[in-house]
Design an enzyme around this catalytic site. Sequence first.
Site, PDB file in Angstrom:
ATOM      1  N   GLU A 101       0.671  -1.237  -0.084  1.00 20.03           N
ATOM      2  CA  GLU A 101      -0.081   0.173  -0.010  1.00 20.03           C
ATOM      3  C   GLU A 101       1.010   1.376  -0.052  1.00 20.03           C
ATOM      4  O   GLU A 101       0.547   2.289  -0.705  1.00 20.03           O
ATOM      5  CB  GLU A 101      -0.896   0.081   1.254  1.00 20.03           C
TER       6      GLU A 101
ATOM      7  N   TYR B 275     -14.335  27.317  -0.209  1.00 19.40           N
ATOM      8  CA  TYR B 275     -14.310  25.854  -0.353  1.00 19.40           C
ATOM      9  C   TYR B 275     -13.433  25.227  -1.128  1.00 19.40           C
ATOM     10  O   TYR B 275     -12.756  24.310  -1.137  1.00 19.40           O
ATOM     11  CB  TYR B 275     -15.688  25.300  -0.564  1.00 19.40           C
TER      12      TYR B 275
ATOM     13  N   GLU C 263      -8.073   6.262  10.265  1.00 18.03           N
ATOM     14  CA  GLU C 263      -8.560   7.044  11.411  1.00 18.03           C
ATOM     15  C   GLU C 263      -7.652   8.182  11.593  1.00 18.03           C
ATOM     16  O   GLU C 263      -7.716   9.376  11.806  1.00 18.03           O
ATOM     17  CB  GLU C 263      -8.496   6.123  12.668  1.00 18.03           C
TER      18      GLU C 263
ATOM     19  N   LYS D 290     -11.712   4.148   1.731  1.00 18.69           N
ATOM     20  CA  LYS D 290     -10.613   3.596   1.025  1.00 18.69           C
ATOM     21  C   LYS D 290     -11.032   2.363   0.462  1.00 18.69           C
ATOM     22  O   LYS D 290     -11.312   1.368   0.739  1.00 18.69           O
ATOM     23  CB  LYS D 290      -9.866   2.952   2.482  1.00 18.69           C
TER      24      LYS D 290
END
Length: 128
Positions: free
Chosen positions: A30, A62, A82, A107
């Site tokens: 990863e 934004y 997290e 994910k």
Amino acid sequence: MAEQRNRRPGDRITLTGLRVTAHHGVFDFERERGQEFVIDVAVVVDLRAAASGDDLARTVHYGELAEAVVAAVERDPVDLIETLAERVAAVALSWAAVEQVEVTVHKPQAPITVPFADVSVTIVRERP
């Protein structure tokens, strides 16, 4: 419970589906190959002053928020989504006008061995 009833729900600016390729994850592959992360961010901001004066300076831009979130996701690989969500929340709360933020980190290419549509974590953080 009474405290929640007295709270104003707040106006919101929402960014949905920010797509970022980054190198987060527990596994070496990863980190090496990278993968796509999808970020949703909603900030609670009092928009009355901006709306009454039609003034961009009195709100959260934004476009700038989106760029800051993407930059935060792209930097410094971490193991957990997290941790990534906390980082994004801190970025959003760096705007003085932001009272609260909700962040969802998706994910969609997570290394899971069964068929799935998405994996995500959602956090809500407020200004202390």
